[in-house]
Scaffold this motif. Structure first.
Motif, PDB file in Angstrom:
ATOM      1  N   UNK A   1      37.311  54.291  49.679  1.00 56.25           N
ATOM      2  CA  UNK A   1      37.744  55.241  48.649  1.00 56.25           C
ATOM      3  C   UNK A   1      38.760  56.225  49.214  1.00 56.25           C
ATOM      4  N   UNK A   2      38.494  56.741  50.388  1.00 56.56           N
ATOM      5  CA  UNK A   2      39.446  57.647  51.042  1.00 56.56           C
ATOM      6  C   UNK A   2      40.695  56.896  51.477  1.00 56.56           C
ATOM      7  N   UNK A   3      40.535  55.701  51.979  1.00 53.51           N
ATOM      8  CA  UNK A   3      41.663  54.917  52.478  1.00 53.51           C
ATOM      9  C   UNK A   3      42.627  54.543  51.348  1.00 53.51           C
ATOM     10  N   UNK A   4      42.075  54.067  50.233  1.00 50.12           N
ATOM     11  CA  UNK A   4      42.921  53.607  49.132  1.00 50.12           C
ATOM     12  C   UNK A   4      43.467  54.762  48.295  1.00 50.12           C
ATOM     13  N   UNK A   5      42.657  55.821  48.151  1.00 51.79           N
ATOM     14  CA  UNK A   5      43.055  57.024  47.397  1.00 51.79           C
ATOM     15  C   UNK A   5      43.584  56.644  46.005  1.00 51.79           C
ATOM     16  N   UNK A   6      44.792  57.093  45.659  1.00 57.01           N
ATOM     17  CA  UNK A   6      45.334  56.861  44.323  1.00 57.01           C
ATOM     18  C   UNK A   6      45.699  55.398  44.084  1.00 57.01           C
ATOM     19  N   UNK A   7      45.770  54.594  45.136  1.00 59.21           N
ATOM     20  CA  UNK A   7      46.082  53.172  44.985  1.00 59.21           C
ATOM     21  C   UNK A   7      44.826  52.330  44.763  1.00 59.21           C
ATOM     22  N   UNK A   8      43.696  52.996  44.566  1.00 62.92           N
ATOM     23  CA  UNK A   8      42.434  52.280  44.381  1.00 62.92           C
ATOM     24  C   UNK A   8      42.495  51.216  43.290  1.00 62.92           C
ATOM     25  N   UNK A   9      43.034  51.485  42.095  1.00 64.77           N
ATOM     26  CA  UNK A   9      43.053  50.435  41.057  1.00 64.77           C
ATOM     27  C   UNK A   9      43.777  49.172  41.493  1.00 64.77           C
ATOM     28  N   UNK A  10      44.879  49.319  42.232  1.00 65.36           N
ATOM     29  CA  UNK A  10      45.608  48.139  42.688  1.00 65.36           C
ATOM     30  C   UNK A  10      44.778  47.328  43.677  1.00 65.36           C
ATOM     31  N   UNK A  11      44.103  48.012  44.600  1.00 66.07           N
ATOM     32  CA  UNK A  11      43.251  47.315  45.550  1.00 66.07           C
ATOM     33  C   UNK A  11      42.081  46.632  44.837  1.00 66.07           C
ATOM     34  N   UNK A  12      41.482  47.318  43.892  1.00 66.70           N
ATOM     35  CA  UNK A  12      40.354  46.729  43.170  1.00 66.70           C
ATOM     36  C   UNK A  12      40.773  45.487  42.396  1.00 66.70           C
ATOM     37  N   UNK A  13      41.963  45.512  41.831  1.00 63.31           N
ATOM     38  CA  UNK A  13      42.458  44.320  41.147  1.00 63.31           C
ATOM     39  C   UNK A  13      42.581  43.161  42.130  1.00 63.31           C
ATOM     40  N   UNK A  14      43.045  43.455  43.327  1.00 64.55           N
ATOM     41  CA  UNK A  14      43.127  42.416  44.346  1.00 64.55           C
ATOM     42  C   UNK A  14      41.765  41.855  44.706  1.00 64.55           C
ATOM     43  N   UNK A  15      40.766  42.726  44.852  1.00 61.44           N
ATOM     44  CA  UNK A  15      39.413  42.256  45.164  1.00 61.44           C
ATOM     45  C   UNK A  15      38.856  41.417  44.019  1.00 61.44           C
ATOM     46  N   UNK A  16      39.166  41.800  42.794  1.00 63.97           N
ATOM     47  CA  UNK A  16      38.728  41.035  41.618  1.00 63.97           C
ATOM     48  C   UNK A  16      39.289  39.616  41.683  1.00 63.97           C
ATOM     49  N   UNK A  17      40.575  39.500  41.962  1.00 66.39           N
ATOM     50  CA  UNK A  17      41.217  38.184  42.006  1.00 66.39           C
ATOM     51  C   UNK A  17      40.635  37.340  43.147  1.00 66.39           C
ATOM     52  N   UNK A  18      40.451  37.946  44.314  1.00 63.45           N
ATOM     53  CA  UNK A  18      39.912  37.203  45.462  1.00 63.45           C
ATOM     54  C   UNK A  18      38.491  36.731  45.181  1.00 63.45           C
ATOM     55  N   UNK A  19      37.648  37.639  44.674  1.00 66.47           N
ATOM     56  CA  UNK A  19      36.254  37.283  44.406  1.00 66.47           C
ATOM     57  C   UNK A  19      36.162  36.152  43.389  1.00 66.47           C
ATOM     58  N   UNK A  20      36.947  36.242  42.322  1.00 68.62           N
ATOM     59  CA  UNK A  20      36.901  35.227  41.278  1.00 68.62           C
ATOM     60  C   UNK A  20      37.422  33.887  41.779  1.00 68.62           C
ATOM     61  N   UNK A  21      38.527  33.913  42.521  1.00 72.66           N
ATOM     62  CA  UNK A  21      39.110  32.679  43.051  1.00 72.66           C
ATOM     63  C   UNK A  21      38.136  31.955  43.969  1.00 72.66           C
ATOM     64  N   UNK A  22      37.500  32.705  44.860  1.00 71.36           N
ATOM     65  CA  UNK A  22      36.558  32.087  45.791  1.00 71.36           C
ATOM     66  C   UNK A  22      35.324  31.550  45.068  1.00 71.36           C
ATOM     67  N   UNK A  23      34.904  32.232  44.004  1.00 74.33           N
ATOM     68  CA  UNK A  23      33.762  31.727  43.250  1.00 74.33           C
ATOM     69  C   UNK A  23      34.129  30.429  42.532  1.00 74.33           C
TER      70      UNK A  23
END
Length: 323
Positions: free
Chosen positions: A230-252
């Motif tokens: 949360x501290x690392x991503x700061x205001x860019x959190x939504x962009x990072x979370x979108x990336x995690x969403x795509x990675x998690x879904x793709x791997x599943x």
């Protein structure tokens, strides 16, 4: 006041517990500190630990021709084990973080910093929970038993991760998604590629939901020097979370294909199982759309709903295996 609520330390109630939870209102008074250490008043963590177990069992059933009676015990054993090991992990976390917790508004009401139980008493409780979990684990096959023993390593390391890395959520993911490996192996007798793909996808999912959770504490974390995504991503959190969403879904999705295609699955079975990752992604997308990283109450609310994404995936996997 914290987030509009009266601080509850005097009553022994933990601040972020569910209102009206059974521990605070129905459990015997002497057991309440122990149950609060185990987060029994905040069951979301047990659900998040349990979901990868359900994925592993259901996807393994798809790969091997369907469910067998033994899977009923795997579901029961994993459910009880998730409650106990999440409790042991949280107890260990509270022991190691007791000084940090005393300095943070949201966590100073926890049993150790609030004086409800000593660190030594908490350590005994952690060992008791681990021993009961071990008894359940010993009913599984040998490969699953060894995996269960190895799972203690990330559990032990996680509480210290926030002190030396900006990515402590990765260590949480390593611990919280181990059930995908263990449950698959408990059903099939050996570890397989689909389980590994589920595991890594689950770690990305953990980065998604626990970064949201960590935004509650980012101001206190700055003051006490605790690191987080949360501290690392700061205001860019939504962009990072979108990336995690795509990675998690793709791997599943890849896990589904790796489990079903080599085993001659029907088109209907494959379609049903693939619906799991799609609904999983849709729920994560809904959380991301709702997110306001500067609203701690909303972050907690969204975090508490995270298990629904995992449950949707597990249900579609299970229906596919039944079909």
């Amino acid at each position: 006041m914290i987030g509009g609520r009266k601080t509850p330390e005097a009553d022994g109630i933990v601040y972020d517990a569910y209102d009206g939870n059974w521990v605070d209102h129905r459990a015997p008074a002497r057991l309440r500190p122990l149950l609060r250490l185990s987060r029994a008043d905040r069951p979301i963590g047990t659900w998040l630990l349990l979901m990868p177990c359900f994925w592993g069992i259901a996807l393994a059933a798809n790969a091997t021709g369907g469910f067998v009676w033994w899977d009923l015990w795997l579901v029961i054993g994993c459910t009880i084990g998730s409650f106990l090991m999440r409790g042991a992990g949280c107890t260990w976390n509270d022991i190691t973080d007791r000084k940090f917790d005393a300095a943070v508004a949201r966590t100073r009401s926890r049993p150790i910093p609030s004086g409800q139980i000593s660190a030594k008493g908490a350590l005994v409780w952690a060992v008791v929970q681990c021993l009961i979990s071990l008894l359940i684990l010993l009913t599984f096959n040998a490969a699953a038993i060894w995996l269960g023993v190895l799972s203690l390593a990330p559990v032990a390391v996680y509480p210290f991760a926030k002190r030396f890395t900006w990515w402590p959520q990765v260590f949480l993911g390593l611990a919280f998604n181990w059930g995908a490996l263990l449950a698959w192996t408990a059903h099939t007798g050996s570890l397989g590629l689909p389980a590994v793909l589920l595991y890594v996808g689950g770690i990305s999912w953990t980065l998604f939901y626990d970064t949201i959770y960590a935004h509650q504490d980012k101001e206190d974390d700055v003051l006490i020097g605790v690191k987080s995504t949360a501290r690392l991503f700061a205001e860019k959190t939504p962009q990072y979370l979108l990336g995690f969403l795509v990675i998690a879904t793709t791997l599943m999705v890849l896990a589904v294909l790796a489990a079903l295609l080599p085993n001659g699955a029907s088109g209907r079975q494959l379609l049903l199982c693939l619906c799991g990752p799609l609904v999983f992604a849709a729920h994560m997308g809904w959380q991301l759309w709702q997110l306001d990283i500067d609203n701690p109450d909303l972050c907690l609310k969204l975090f508490r709903r995270a298990q629904k994404a995992g449950l949707f995936a597990a249900l579609f996997f299970a229906v596919g295996a039944i079909v």
